[in-house]
Write a protein that holds these residues in place. Structure first.
Motif, PDB file in Angstrom:
ATOM      1  N   PRO A   1       0.800  -1.228   0.000  1.00  0.00           N
ATOM      2  CA  PRO A   1       0.000   0.000   0.000  1.00  0.00           C
ATOM      3  C   PRO A   1       0.830   1.274   0.000  1.00  0.00           C
ATOM      4  O   PRO A   1       0.435   2.261  -0.614  1.00  0.00           O
ATOM      5  CB  PRO A   1      -0.841  -0.127   1.271  1.00  0.00           C
ATOM      6  N   ASN A   2       1.980   1.267   0.679  1.00  0.00           N
ATOM      7  CA  ASN A   2       2.807   2.473   0.693  1.00  0.00           C
ATOM      8  C   ASN A   2       3.409   2.739  -0.675  1.00  0.00           C
ATOM      9  O   ASN A   2       3.480   3.886  -1.132  1.00  0.00           O
ATOM     10  CB  ASN A   2       3.913   2.351   1.740  1.00  0.00           C
ATOM     11  N   ASP A   3       3.882   1.668  -1.352  1.00  0.00           N
ATOM     12  CA  ASP A   3       4.401   1.830  -2.708  1.00  0.00           C
ATOM     13  C   ASP A   3       3.302   2.276  -3.666  1.00  0.00           C
ATOM     14  O   ASP A   3       3.522   3.122  -4.524  1.00  0.00           O
ATOM     15  CB  ASP A   3       5.006   0.512  -3.210  1.00  0.00           C
ATOM     16  N   GLU A   4       2.115   1.676  -3.512  1.00  0.00           N
ATOM     17  CA  GLU A   4       1.008   2.065  -4.380  1.00  0.00           C
ATOM     18  C   GLU A   4       0.687   3.552  -4.213  1.00  0.00           C
ATOM     19  O   GLU A   4       0.438   4.262  -5.190  1.00  0.00           O
ATOM     20  CB  GLU A   4      -0.240   1.231  -4.084  1.00  0.00           C
ATOM     21  N   PHE A   5       0.727   4.022  -2.965  1.00  0.00           N
ATOM     22  CA  PHE A   5       0.440   5.432  -2.714  1.00  0.00           C
ATOM     23  C   PHE A   5       1.498   6.320  -3.365  1.00  0.00           C
ATOM     24  O   PHE A   5       1.172   7.282  -4.061  1.00  0.00           O
ATOM     25  CB  PHE A   5       0.385   5.696  -1.212  1.00  0.00           C
ATOM     26  N   ARG A   6       2.766   5.979  -3.143  1.00  0.00           N
ATOM     27  CA  ARG A   6       3.854   6.775  -3.709  1.00  0.00           C
ATOM     28  C   ARG A   6       3.759   6.838  -5.236  1.00  0.00           C
ATOM     29  O   ARG A   6       3.899   7.907  -5.848  1.00  0.00           O
ATOM     30  CB  ARG A   6       5.200   6.181  -3.280  1.00  0.00           C
ATOM     31  N   ILE A   7       3.509   5.681  -5.837  1.00  0.00           N
ATOM     32  CA  ILE A   7       3.435   5.623  -7.295  1.00  0.00           C
ATOM     33  C   ILE A   7       2.179   6.324  -7.794  1.00  0.00           C
ATOM     34  O   ILE A   7       2.204   7.009  -8.827  1.00  0.00           O
ATOM     35  CB  ILE A   7       3.474   4.151  -7.758  1.00  0.00           C
ATOM     36  N   GLY A   8       1.085   6.190  -7.054  1.00  0.00           N
ATOM     37  CA  GLY A   8      -0.154   6.857  -7.450  1.00  0.00           C
ATOM     38  C   GLY A   8      -0.033   8.367  -7.436  1.00  0.00           C
ATOM     39  O   GLY A   8      -0.592   9.053  -8.299  1.00  0.00           O
ATOM     40  N   VAL A   9       0.709   8.898  -6.463  1.00  0.00           N
ATOM     41  CA  VAL A   9       0.956  10.344  -6.421  1.00  0.00           C
ATOM     42  C   VAL A   9       1.744  10.771  -7.662  1.00  0.00           C
ATOM     43  O   VAL A   9       1.416  11.764  -8.324  1.00  0.00           O
ATOM     44  CB  VAL A   9       1.708  10.745  -5.137  1.00  0.00           C
ATOM     45  N   LEU A  10       2.789  10.006  -7.992  1.00  0.00           N
ATOM     46  CA  LEU A  10       3.585  10.311  -9.175  1.00  0.00           C
ATOM     47  C   LEU A  10       2.739  10.221 -10.440  1.00  0.00           C
ATOM     48  O   LEU A  10       2.887  11.033 -11.356  1.00  0.00           O
ATOM     49  CB  LEU A  10       4.766   9.334  -9.280  1.00  0.00           C
ATOM     50  N   ALA A  11       1.828   9.250 -10.468  1.00  0.00           N
ATOM     51  CA  ALA A  11       0.986   9.068 -11.650  1.00  0.00           C
ATOM     52  C   ALA A  11       0.018  10.228 -11.850  1.00  0.00           C
ATOM     53  O   ALA A  11      -0.557  10.375 -12.923  1.00  0.00           O
ATOM     54  CB  ALA A  11       0.204   7.758 -11.527  1.00  0.00           C
ATOM     55  N   GLY A  12      -0.155  11.033 -10.805  1.00  0.00           N
ATOM     56  CA  GLY A  12      -1.116  12.132 -10.920  1.00  0.00           C
ATOM     57  C   GLY A  12      -2.545  11.664 -10.784  1.00  0.00           C
ATOM     58  O   GLY A  12      -3.482  12.366 -11.170  1.00  0.00           O
ATOM     59  N   HIS A  13      -2.728  10.449 -10.208  1.00  0.00           N
ATOM     60  CA  HIS A  13      -4.074   9.940 -10.041  1.00  0.00           C
ATOM     61  C   HIS A  13      -4.803  10.774  -8.984  1.00  0.00           C
ATOM     62  O   HIS A  13      -4.279  11.014  -7.894  1.00  0.00           O
ATOM     63  CB  HIS A  13      -4.017   8.470  -9.612  1.00  0.00           C
ATOM     64  N   PRO A  14      -6.038  11.222  -9.283  1.00  0.00           N
ATOM     65  CA  PRO A  14      -6.733  12.147  -8.370  1.00  0.00           C
ATOM     66  C   PRO A  14      -6.883  11.627  -6.947  1.00  0.00           C
ATOM     67  O   PRO A  14      -6.758  12.391  -6.000  1.00  0.00           O
ATOM     68  CB  PRO A  14      -8.097  12.329  -9.039  1.00  0.00           C
ATOM     69  N   LEU A  15      -7.156  10.321  -6.783  1.00  0.00           N
ATOM     70  CA  LEU A  15      -7.328   9.779  -5.437  1.00  0.00           C
ATOM     71  C   LEU A  15      -6.082   9.996  -4.599  1.00  0.00           C
ATOM     72  O   LEU A  15      -6.146  10.468  -3.460  1.00  0.00           O
ATOM     73  CB  LEU A  15      -7.655   8.282  -5.511  1.00  0.00           C
ATOM     74  N   PHE A  16      -4.927   9.653  -5.154  1.00  0.00           N
ATOM     75  CA  PHE A  16      -3.682   9.764  -4.404  1.00  0.00           C
ATOM     76  C   PHE A  16      -3.258  11.226  -4.255  1.00  0.00           C
ATOM     77  O   PHE A  16      -2.739  11.623  -3.212  1.00  0.00           O
ATOM     78  CB  PHE A  16      -2.597   8.951  -5.094  1.00  0.00           C
ATOM     79  N   GLN A  17      -3.468  12.017  -5.294  1.00  0.00           N
ATOM     80  CA  GLN A  17      -3.110  13.433  -5.209  1.00  0.00           C
ATOM     81  C   GLN A  17      -3.952  14.150  -4.162  1.00  0.00           C
ATOM     82  O   GLN A  17      -3.428  14.926  -3.350  1.00  0.00           O
ATOM     83  CB  GLN A  17      -3.284  14.105  -6.571  1.00  0.00           C
ATOM     84  N   ASP A  18      -5.267  13.917  -4.184  1.00  0.00           N
ATOM     85  CA  ASP A  18      -6.148  14.574  -3.218  1.00  0.00           C
ATOM     86  C   ASP A  18      -5.784  14.164  -1.795  1.00  0.00           C
ATOM     87  O   ASP A  18      -5.752  14.995  -0.879  1.00  0.00           O
ATOM     88  CB  ASP A  18      -7.608  14.219  -3.500  1.00  0.00           C
ATOM     89  N   THR A  19      -5.507  12.868  -1.620  1.00  0.00           N
ATOM     90  CA  THR A  19      -5.127  12.379  -0.291  1.00  0.00           C
ATOM     91  C   THR A  19      -3.797  12.977   0.142  1.00  0.00           C
ATOM     92  O   THR A  19      -3.645  13.431   1.290  1.00  0.00           O
ATOM     93  CB  THR A  19      -5.038  10.845  -0.303  1.00  0.00           C
ATOM     94  N   ASN A  20      -2.841  13.007  -0.762  1.00  0.00           N
ATOM     95  CA  ASN A  20      -1.518  13.549  -0.442  1.00  0.00           C
ATOM     96  C   ASN A  20      -1.592  15.028  -0.087  1.00  0.00           C
ATOM     97  O   ASN A  20      -0.881  15.490   0.806  1.00  0.00           O
ATOM     98  CB  ASN A  20      -0.569  13.344  -1.626  1.00  0.00           C
ATOM     99  N   THR A  21      -2.440  15.769  -0.781  1.00  0.00           N
ATOM    100  CA  THR A  21      -2.600  17.203  -0.482  1.00  0.00           C
ATOM    101  C   THR A  21      -3.058  17.403   0.958  1.00  0.00           C
ATOM    102  O   THR A  21      -2.548  18.270   1.680  1.00  0.00           O
ATOM    103  CB  THR A  21      -3.607  17.841  -1.451  1.00  0.00           C
ATOM    104  N   VAL A  22      -4.022  16.578   1.386  1.00  0.00           N
ATOM    105  CA  VAL A  22      -4.516  16.688   2.764  1.00  0.00           C
ATOM    106  C   VAL A  22      -3.436  16.279   3.760  1.00  0.00           C
ATOM    107  O   VAL A  22      -3.217  16.959   4.774  1.00  0.00           O
ATOM    108  CB  VAL A  22      -5.776  15.814   2.955  1.00  0.00           C
ATOM    109  N   LEU A  23      -2.736  15.182   3.479  1.00  0.00           N
ATOM    110  CA  LEU A  23      -1.692  14.721   4.407  1.00  0.00           C
ATOM    111  C   LEU A  23      -0.564  15.744   4.525  1.00  0.00           C
ATOM    112  O   LEU A  23      -0.049  15.991   5.625  1.00  0.00           O
ATOM    113  CB  LEU A  23      -1.142  13.370   3.951  1.00  0.00           C
ATOM    114  N   GLU A  24      -0.189  16.334   3.402  1.00  0.00           N
ATOM    115  CA  GLU A  24       0.862  17.361   3.451  1.00  0.00           C
ATOM    116  C   GLU A  24       0.395  18.581   4.246  1.00  0.00           C
ATOM    117  O   GLU A  24       1.189  19.187   4.974  1.00  0.00           O
ATOM    118  CB  GLU A  24       1.252  17.764   2.034  1.00  0.00           C
TER     119      GLU A  24
END
Length: 285
Positions: A126-149
């Motif tokens: 799951p951690n790798d999937e999250f990291r890669i999803g953020v790089l991919a620009g996928h909205p789910l991971f980007q939106d989540t990352n924005t909140v976490l940051e």
């Protein structure tokens, strides 16, 4: 409910199945998991060429890059460069290997392709999937990352600034949207400060469920105070576990713990309250 489309998407592009010299293939860990050389060596030592499968490769301007099957490709490289001994018939068999070669992909597309290819088989952590999803620009991971940051939280860390249950956090965004995640993290921090258990994904999920269902009734600051009176976040997490297992008389699962967290948060809000009470779910229905 969130209005965004959180599905994966890759544009149409050319795909070929061709023979490739494994030594010509490069690796870029930004778009996939990190290379585990020990794992690749173990694969090389027992490599069966007929079971190699078809590595997935991206044709970039500066060469071929592994998208999936990186460890199998590296195992072939180890054999061909003599870093791992192998029978001569194996060496001959991996001089060239059949690859699925994709052209015209951006790095973000490559990352999405990696997740799609691996998601169903659960090979990606799951951690790798999250990291890669953020790089991919996928909205789910980007939106989540924005909140976490925004909350200065890092995925995978066990410190007071770390989130470990990222799958649960992603589920909150999928079900309730990033604004509810943002609000739930704020409530948790107001209640308990910054500790590792403050960000327990199941606890945050319970807060998110209650806030999403009853935002017209609940006051976030008051809910934080109510939760604070329940004890520290470790004690509250234990309370959720006790509810989920019915005092250790039944097995629990993630869904059961989330229902228990919903109940625990709702009960905390209702404590000593005569008005603006909210329904407490029956989690064993």
């Amino acid at each position: 409910m969130p209005g965004k489309d959180y599905s994966y998407d890759i544009p149409d592009h050319p795909i070929e199945y061709i023979k490739v010299d494994p030594r010509a293939i490069k690796f870029d860990p930004r778009a996939q998991r990190n290379l585990n050389k020990a794992r690749a060596e173990a694969i090389a030592e027992k490599l069966v060429p007929t079971a190699l499968g078809t590595p997935i490769i991206s044709q970039r301007e500066d060469g071929l890059y592994a998208v999936d099957g990186m460890h199998r490709v590296y195992a072939c490289q180890l054999i061909l460069t003599g870093k791992v001994s192998a029978p001569e018939e194996v060496r001959k068999a991996v001089q060239t290997i059949t690859c699925e070669v994709h052209s015209g992909l951006s790095m973000a597309n490559e990352a999405s392709l990696f997740i799609i290819k691996n998601k169903e088989s659960s090979k990606v952590g799951p951690n790798d999937e999250f990291r890669i999803g953020v790089l991919a620009g996928h909205p789910l991971f980007q939106d989540t990352n924005t909140v976490l940051e925004k909350h200065q939280l890092k995925v995978g860390s066990s410190t007071a600034n770390g989130v470990r249950g990222i799958k649960g956090i992603l589920s909150i965004v999928m079900e309730h949207g990033p604004d509810i995640l943002d609000l739930s993290l704020t409530i948790a921090e107001d209640a308990w400060g910054r500790t590792p258990d403050t960000w327990h994904a199941v606890t945050i999920g319970g807060i998110a469920t209650v806030m999403s269902k009853h935002s017209d009734v609940l006051n976030p600051q008051e809910l934080a105070q109510k939760l604070k009176r329940q004890g520290d976040p470790t004690a509250f997490k234990a309370k959720i576990q006790t509810i989920a297992t019915n005092n250790n008389t039944r097995a629990d699962g993630t869904r059961g713990r989330l229902k228990a967290a919903h109940l625990a948060v709702a009960a905390a809000w209702n404590a000593n309250r005569r008005v603006n009470r909210i329904p407490v779910p029956n989690i064993f229905e």
